[in-house]
Design a protein around this motif. Structure first.
Motif, PDB file in Angstrom:
ATOM      1  N   UNK A 170       0.855  -1.195   0.000  1.00 28.96           N
ATOM      2  CA  UNK A 170       0.000   0.000   0.000  1.00 28.96           C
ATOM      3  C   UNK A 170       0.882   1.232   0.000  1.00 28.96           C
ATOM      4  N   UNK A 171       0.318   2.331  -0.446  1.00 27.09           N
ATOM      5  CA  UNK A 171       1.029   3.602  -0.422  1.00 27.09           C
ATOM      6  C   UNK A 171       0.885   4.255   0.946  1.00 27.09           C
ATOM      7  N   UNK A 172       1.905   4.961   1.337  1.00 25.19           N
ATOM      8  CA  UNK A 172       1.839   5.665   2.615  1.00 25.19           C
ATOM      9  C   UNK A 172       0.655   6.624   2.604  1.00 25.19           C
ATOM     10  N   UNK A 173      -0.103   6.594   3.688  1.00 27.22           N
ATOM     11  CA  UNK A 173      -1.295   7.427   3.786  1.00 27.22           C
ATOM     12  C   UNK A 173      -2.566   6.745   3.337  1.00 27.22           C
ATOM     13  N   UNK A 174      -2.433   5.638   2.626  1.00 29.85           N
ATOM     14  CA  UNK A 174      -3.612   4.902   2.179  1.00 29.85           C
ATOM     15  C   UNK A 174      -4.154   4.049   3.319  1.00 29.85           C
ATOM     16  N   UNK A 175      -5.390   3.603   3.141  1.00 28.24           N
ATOM     17  CA  UNK A 175      -5.984   2.734   4.154  1.00 28.24           C
ATOM     18  C   UNK A 175      -5.518   1.299   3.944  1.00 28.24           C
ATOM     19  N   UNK A 176      -5.673   0.504   4.999  1.00 30.80           N
ATOM     20  CA  UNK A 176      -5.177  -0.872   4.983  1.00 30.80           C
ATOM     21  C   UNK A 176      -6.220  -1.796   5.572  1.00 30.80           C
ATOM     22  N   UNK A 177      -6.371  -2.951   4.969  1.00 32.71           N
ATOM     23  CA  UNK A 177      -7.151  -4.019   5.588  1.00 32.71           C
ATOM     24  C   UNK A 177      -6.436  -5.336   5.352  1.00 32.71           C
ATOM     25  N   UNK A 178      -6.123  -6.031   6.421  1.00 32.96           N
ATOM     26  CA  UNK A 178      -5.516  -7.361   6.357  1.00 32.96           C
ATOM     27  C   UNK A 178      -6.551  -8.374   6.793  1.00 32.96           C
ATOM     28  N   UNK A 179      -6.708  -9.399   5.972  1.00 36.78           N
ATOM     29  CA  UNK A 179      -7.774 -10.370   6.222  1.00 36.78           C
ATOM     30  C   UNK A 179      -7.325 -11.529   7.095  1.00 36.78           C
ATOM     31  N   UNK A 180      -8.250 -11.987   7.904  1.00 38.44           N
ATOM     32  CA  UNK A 180      -8.010 -13.150   8.749  1.00 38.44           C
ATOM     33  C   UNK A 180      -9.323 -13.909   8.888  1.00 38.44           C
ATOM     34  N   UNK A 181      -9.290 -15.192   8.592  1.00 42.14           N
ATOM     35  CA  UNK A 181     -10.438 -16.060   8.807  1.00 42.14           C
ATOM     36  C   UNK A 181     -10.025 -17.185   9.743  1.00 42.14           C
ATOM     37  N   UNK A 182     -10.903 -17.547  10.613  1.00 39.45           N
ATOM     38  CA  UNK A 182     -10.570 -18.570  11.586  1.00 39.45           C
ATOM     39  C   UNK A 182     -11.592 -19.696  11.533  1.00 39.45           C
TER      40      UNK A 182
END
Lengths: 113, 119
Positions: free
Chosen positions: B13-25
């Motif tokens: 991602x670019x600095x300043x952009x939003x982030x979402x990391x996925x996790x499923x359990x």
């Protein structure tokens, strides 16, 4: 906030030597764990310990490994005769209850030459 | 047996952009859920944890995660990423049912997601 501590932060040893990794769990916790992370891989469970005995161990935890709670505060992992493939980061964790959340220490990096 | 899947091995991602990391359990009841961050050669730092209650959990460094039982997910988010956030992120599940038969004590980790931040 209380935390788990581990010493040393980095241990270098020769193949075939014995190493002891030390952990001080959170003081009122009763369940203790060791995990391993080989470089670039995920964290793997090694062993859990409660009431001065092993509760569960993985297939990684063979006869070369042992754990001990020698006093009221320390929890140790001993590797009797280290192999090259034992090189990894070793994490200690503790929890208040068996099903409770675990709190991890910062890890000890073991390098076997 | 409990398990964790992190579908994304590497995210940029670019600095300043939003982030979402996925996790499923996968777990038979409501688990304990954790996100850890690990910088190269360093230990695990706990970002946040979910035990019960409010499904939106706030953590350190501006991270948050939302527990969605219907989707068996616990995705990590940050509205604006900083270059110092570049690291490996691990999702972990711990059982909250004490039972020696199910070996409830241990935590199970996902394979991790490597985050790269572009300037």
């Amino acid at each position: 906030e209380p935390e788990v501590t581990q010493t040393p932060s980095h241990q270098v040893t020769q193949m075939g030597q014995e190493v002891i990794l030390r952990c001080v769990p959170i003081s009122n916790h009763l369940y203790f764990y060791w995990y391993r992370q080989i470089l670039g891989q995920k964290v793997e469970f090694l062993v859990s310990f409660y009431n001065n005995e092993i509760s569960e161990k993985s297939e990684i935890f063979d006869d070369q490994f042992s754990v001990e709670r020698p006093d009221g505060s320390n929890f140790t992992l001993k590797i009797r005769s280290t192999k090259l493939e034992d090189s990894a980061m070793y994490f200690c964790a503790s929890s208040l209850s068996e099903g409770g959340p675990q709190f991890f220490g910062p890890g000890t990096r073991l390098t076997v030459l | 047996a409990q398990s964790v899947t992190q579908p994304d091995i590497h995210i940029t991602v670019s600095e300043g952009a939003s982030l979402e990391l996925r996790c499923n359990y996968s777990y038979g009841a409501t688990p304990y859920l954790f996100w850890y961050v690990q910088s190269p050669g360093q230990g695990l730092q706990l970002l946040l944890k979910y035990f019960s209650g409010d499904t939106l959990v706030q953590g350190i460094k501006g991270f948050e995660a939302e527990f969605k039982r219907s989707q068996s997910s616990f995705n990590l988010r940050k509205p604006s990423v900083h270059w110092s956030d570049a690291a490996e992120y691990f999702c972990a599940v711990g059982a909250n049912l004490p039972s020696r038969n199910t070996n409830a004590g241990k935590s199970t980790f996902g394979d991790g997601t490597t985050l790269t931040v572009k300037p």
